[in-house]
Design a protein around this motif. Sequence first.
Motif, PDB file in Angstrom:
ATOM      1  N   ARG A  47       1.052  -1.051   0.100  1.00  0.00           N
ATOM      2  CA  ARG A  47       0.111  -0.041   0.073  1.00  0.00           C
ATOM      3  C   ARG A  47       0.844   1.019   0.126  1.00  0.00           C
ATOM      4  O   ARG A  47       1.945   1.513   0.968  1.00  0.00           O
ATOM      5  N   LYS A  91      -6.841  -0.193  -6.437  1.00  0.00           N
ATOM      6  CA  LYS A  91      -7.974   0.275  -5.615  1.00  0.00           C
ATOM      7  C   LYS A  91      -7.564   1.663  -4.580  1.00  0.00           C
ATOM      8  O   LYS A  91      -6.317   1.694  -4.213  1.00  0.00           O
ATOM      9  N   GLN A 113      -8.137   3.699  -1.249  1.00  0.00           N
ATOM     10  CA  GLN A 113      -8.432   3.176   0.324  1.00  0.00           C
ATOM     11  C   GLN A 113      -8.512   4.514   1.222  1.00  0.00           C
ATOM     12  O   GLN A 113      -7.735   5.444   1.044  1.00  0.00           O
ATOM     13  N   ASP A 134     -11.515   0.183   2.020  1.00  0.00           N
ATOM     14  CA  ASP A 134     -11.893   0.560   0.370  1.00  0.00           C
ATOM     15  C   ASP A 134     -12.881   1.531   0.358  1.00  0.00           C
ATOM     16  O   ASP A 134     -13.853   1.583   1.046  1.00  0.00           O
ATOM     17  N   THR A 154     -12.190   1.327  -7.691  1.00  0.00           N
ATOM     18  CA  THR A 154     -11.153   0.351  -8.080  1.00  0.00           C
ATOM     19  C   THR A 154     -11.435  -0.010  -9.470  1.00  0.00           C
ATOM     20  O   THR A 154     -12.489   0.212 -10.306  1.00  0.00           O
TER      21      THR A 154
END
Length: 92
Positions: free
Chosen positions: A16, A41, A43, A52, A57
Motif C-alpha cells: 500500500r 484500488k 482506500q 476500500d 477500483t
Amino acid sequence: MKGDGKIIEALNTSDRQEFDWNGGEGIFLASCTNWSSRNIKLQQLIGSTFVDIEDATLTDNGGFKFTTTAPKLGIVLSSNTGGTVYVSVQGL
C-alpha cells in the motif's frame, strides 16, 4: 484545485502506498500497458484501519471522482506482476 494529492510515476509493488489527504473531492487516474488481470484500488483511513472507498477500483486504464473526509489515503495494486501502473490522485 486544493493542491493535495499524490502522483506516483511508477507503481510496481503490491504494498500500500499511503499519503496525507485533507479531505474533500478528488480525482484518481491510472494507466498501464499490461494490467495482467490486476486491479488497483483507493482506500481511506478510518480510525487505524484502511478500508476500500466504494466503487474506487480500476481493472483497466481510467479514472474516477471520489469524496472522503479521511486524513490519509492508500493505493493498493493487487499484484506486482505485469506492467508498471502510472497513478495520479489530486484534490479538486
